[in-house]
Motif scaffolding. Structure first.
Motif, mmCIF file in Angstrom:
data_model
loop_
_atom_site.group_PDB
_atom_site.id
_atom_site.type_symbol
_atom_site.label_atom_id
_atom_site.label_comp_id
_atom_site.label_asym_id
_atom_site.label_seq_id
_atom_site.Cartn_x
_atom_site.Cartn_y
_atom_site.Cartn_z
ATOM 1 N N GLN A 1 7.582 5.988 -6.738
ATOM 2 C CA GLN A 1 9.006 6.031 -6.414
ATOM 3 C C GLN A 1 9.400 4.740 -5.714
ATOM 4 O OE1 GLN A 1 10.473 10.154 -5.113
ATOM 5 N NE2 GLN A 1 8.375 10.155 -4.395
ATOM 6 N N SER A 2 10.651 4.362 -5.897
ATOM 7 C CA SER A 2 11.134 3.126 -5.281
ATOM 8 C C SER A 2 12.612 3.279 -4.945
ATOM 9 C CB SER A 2 10.921 1.941 -6.222
ATOM 10 O OG SER A 2 11.231 0.718 -5.577
ATOM 11 N N ASP A 3 13.039 2.630 -3.873
ATOM 12 C CA ASP A 3 14.448 2.610 -3.503
ATOM 13 C C ASP A 3 14.859 1.186 -3.159
ATOM 14 O OD1 ASP A 3 13.002 2.425 -1.156
ATOM 15 O OD2 ASP A 3 14.406 3.583 0.041
ATOM 16 N N TRP A 4 16.129 0.994 -2.855
ATOM 17 C CA TRP A 4 16.709 -0.334 -2.684
ATOM 18 C C TRP A 4 16.090 -1.060 -1.503
ATOM 19 C CZ3 TRP A 4 19.377 -2.848 1.172
ATOM 20 C CH2 TRP A 4 20.076 -4.005 0.809
ATOM 21 N N ASP A 5 15.943 -2.380 -1.644
ATOM 22 C CA ASP A 5 15.612 -3.240 -0.506
ATOM 23 C C ASP A 5 16.400 -4.544 -0.659
ATOM 24 O OD1 ASP A 5 14.299 -4.990 -2.213
ATOM 25 O OD2 ASP A 5 12.302 -4.296 -1.701
ATOM 26 N N PRO A 6 16.503 -5.362 0.390
ATOM 27 C CA PRO A 6 17.360 -6.565 0.346
ATOM 28 C C PRO A 6 16.981 -7.577 -0.720
ATOM 29 C CG PRO A 6 16.806 -6.009 2.619
ATOM 30 C CD PRO A 6 15.974 -5.124 1.752
ATOM 31 N N SER A 7 15.753 -7.551 -1.220
ATOM 32 C CA SER A 7 15.348 -8.525 -2.234
ATOM 33 C C SER A 7 16.094 -8.330 -3.552
ATOM 34 C CB SER A 7 13.839 -8.437 -2.473
ATOM 35 O OG SER A 7 13.498 -7.213 -3.103
ATOM 36 N N LEU A 8 16.674 -7.157 -3.777
ATOM 37 C CA LEU A 8 17.336 -6.876 -5.048
ATOM 38 C C LEU A 8 18.689 -7.573 -5.175
ATOM 39 C CD1 LEU A 8 16.566 -3.091 -5.620
ATOM 40 C CD2 LEU A 8 15.532 -5.064 -6.704
ATOM 41 N N THR A 9 19.272 -7.991 -4.058
ATOM 42 C CA THR A 9 20.548 -8.716 -4.145
ATOM 43 C C THR A 9 20.385 -9.981 -4.961
ATOM 44 O OG1 THR A 9 21.230 -7.825 -1.995
ATOM 45 C CG2 THR A 9 22.385 -9.761 -2.799
ATOM 46 N N ASP A 10 19.350 -10.753 -4.665
ATOM 47 C CA ASP A 10 19.065 -11.964 -5.424
ATOM 48 C C ASP A 10 18.656 -11.623 -6.860
ATOM 49 O OD1 ASP A 10 18.404 -14.971 -5.461
ATOM 50 O OD2 ASP A 10 16.507 -14.070 -6.093
ATOM 51 N N PHE A 11 17.937 -10.537 -7.066
ATOM 52 C CA PHE A 11 17.488 -10.150 -8.405
ATOM 53 C C PHE A 11 18.679 -9.817 -9.300
ATOM 54 C CE2 PHE A 11 16.169 -6.870 -11.452
ATOM 55 C CZ PHE A 11 15.140 -7.528 -12.094
ATOM 56 N N PHE A 12 19.646 -9.060 -8.792
ATOM 57 C CA PHE A 12 20.813 -8.709 -9.601
ATOM 58 C C PHE A 12 21.625 -9.946 -9.959
ATOM 59 C CE2 PHE A 12 20.287 -4.268 -8.101
ATOM 60 C CZ PHE A 12 20.521 -3.620 -9.293
ATOM 61 N N HIS A 13 21.799 -10.855 -8.991
ATOM 62 C CA HIS A 13 22.664 -12.013 -9.218
ATOM 63 C C HIS A 13 22.009 -13.057 -10.123
ATOM 64 C CE1 HIS A 13 25.028 -11.066 -5.270
ATOM 65 N NE2 HIS A 13 25.285 -10.235 -6.259
ATOM 66 N N ASN A 14 20.742 -13.366 -9.886
ATOM 67 C CA ASN A 14 20.109 -14.498 -10.565
ATOM 68 C C ASN A 14 19.273 -14.111 -11.785
ATOM 69 O OD1 ASN A 14 21.199 -16.195 -8.595
ATOM 70 N ND2 ASN A 14 19.438 -15.892 -7.242
ATOM 71 N N VAL A 15 18.710 -12.908 -11.817
ATOM 72 C CA VAL A 15 17.876 -12.496 -12.939
ATOM 73 C C VAL A 15 18.688 -11.694 -13.960
ATOM 74 C CG1 VAL A 15 15.808 -11.238 -13.636
ATOM 75 C CG2 VAL A 15 15.807 -12.525 -11.493
ATOM 76 N N LEU A 16 19.317 -10.619 -13.498
ATOM 77 C CA LEU A 16 20.130 -9.807 -14.410
ATOM 78 C C LEU A 16 21.519 -10.392 -14.631
ATOM 79 C CD1 LEU A 16 19.233 -6.180 -13.221
ATOM 80 C CD2 LEU A 16 18.212 -7.503 -15.067
#
Length: 396
Positions: free
Chosen positions: A285-300
């Motif tokens: 299981q996994s939930d949100w962490d601050p590293s995903l902000t950069d992932f959404f903007h720059n990767v996706l």
């Protein structure tokens, strides 16, 4: 003797009140001795026909011979009479091989226990519907994070930044066998609630060497949005009867468009059920962490979605004159504007603040100082809360 007026009143009473009494008895239901209890009604509603099989095993069967209680007790007695084992145990020198214990567990009761855990998390229901399988092939999945490895067990929590790199997957298999490994997320699709996102797809794996398999979808790390809580990420290992042509699936690598990663495990299995059999299972299981902000903007390359639960407004009784047995100020705060109350508390705090002086030191035992009884009870309670830092005072 009844007068004419009283006769009319008595007649009207019988015409109106007696039917109402009968209707009230009907609404109450049957007496306790005749009516069914709640447990009996639930049992009747949930009763299933034992001749109908509601779930189908689409995997391999595992038969484990249960150990008889008599044999188990004999084994315990034999070990308890072993003086050497007793000596090592007392001196804390008795060592057990964790690998041997895990291997024995995987070969005995482990697969069925994994099935029970996966059932508890709704893995089979949301991926295969009414079907299930017993994971007889143990999956060893590990994510490398910095200088350590984070294993995937059965529902443990792994943060997105810990699972940013492709995991290492190991399993025992014959060199001439073929396998398919899929990592899917049944909880995270943004556009279709009945679909999944496939995060990793490797097919036609010879033996257990994933590097020689066909990479259908490259690895994509977990990206649960902020506010949705935990999401499940499921590894499923399929045993192939022969080589499968996966050219109909997306071949664009790397694939960063989420629309091209839409996937349905149930449809995939139905299409290849003649040559595929699920054999291994692991999930985390996994939930949100601050590293995903950069992932959404720059990767996706998309705006980061954020979800909030819209709580309904609490029910508040109509205001009355002279409320009894409740603090006067708390009663009025129910009907005041929240912003007005927050502003009042903030101004009260700022009134005590000084730009060049340190704040006043709070006494070690605030309640040791009595409060003058000239104040009303509701105000004394507020002063006590302020001293101890209870309630709204903590917010400011």
């Amino acid at each position: 003797m009844l007068t004419p007026i009283s006769r009319i009143a008595f007649k009207e009473f019988n015409e109106i009140c007696v039917p109402l009494a009968r209707f009230r008895h009907f609404m109450r239901g049957k007496p306790p001795g005749i009516a069914k209890s709640l447990a009996e009604r639930l049992e009747e509603e949930n009763k299933k026909d034992p001749d109908i099989s509601y779930r189908v095993n689409i995997g391999y069967s595992q038969t484990v011979t249960p150990v008889k209680l008599k044999d188990r007790l004999e084994h315990y007695k034999k070990k308890s009479r072993d003086e050497e084992l007793e000596k090592l145990s007392r001196q804390r020198q008795l060592k057990l091989s964790v690998e041997d214990v895990r291997k024995e567990w995987n070969q005995s009761v482990g697969p069925n226990q994994i099935r029970i855990i996966a059932d508890h998390y709704g893995i089979y229901e949301h991926l295969f519907g009414d079907a299930y399988f017993i994971p007889i092939v143990p999956l060893d999945v590990k994510f490398k994070s910095d200088n350590s490895y984070i294993p995937v067990y059965r529902g443990n929590i792994i943060k997105p930044f810990e699972a940013s790199q492709c995991p290492e997957v190991k399993f025992d298999a014959e060199s001439d066998s073929l396998w398919t490994l899929i990592l899917t997320n049944p909880d995270g699709n943004f556009t279709d609630s009945n679909a999944e996102y496939v995060h990793w797809f490797v097919g036609n794996i010879p033996g257990s060497d994933l590097s020689k398999g066909d990479l259908i979808y490259d690895y994509l790390q977990p990206f649960p949005p902020h506010g949705v809580g935990f999401q499940r990420f499921v590894f499923i290992l399929y045993k192939q009867e022969g080589k499968i042509d996966y050219d109909s699936y997306n071949k664009k690598i790397p694939c960063r468009l989420l629309a091209e990663r839409n996937f349905k495990t149930k449809d995939f299995y139905r299409k290849h059920q003649d040559v595929l059999t699920p054999a291994g299972l692991a999930f985390f299981q996994s939930d949100w962490d601050p590293s995903l902000t950069d992932f959404f903007h720059n990767v996706l390359e998309m705006k980061e979605p954020t979800y909030e639960y819209d709580f309904p407004k609490p029910y508040i009784k109509p205001q009355v004159w002279y409320p009894i047995r409740q603090p006067f100020n708390l009663y009025l705060d129910k009907y005041r504007d929240e912003k007005e109350i927050a502003k009042e508390f903030l101004l009260k705090k700022l009134k005590k603040e000084h730009p060049f002086k340190a704040p006043e030191k709070k006494p070690k035992y605030p309640n040791a100082f009595p409060i003058d009884k000239k104040y009303p009870s509701w105000l004394r309670l507020e002063m006590k809360k302020e001293r101890l830092g209870w309630g709204r005072v903590n917010d400011y």
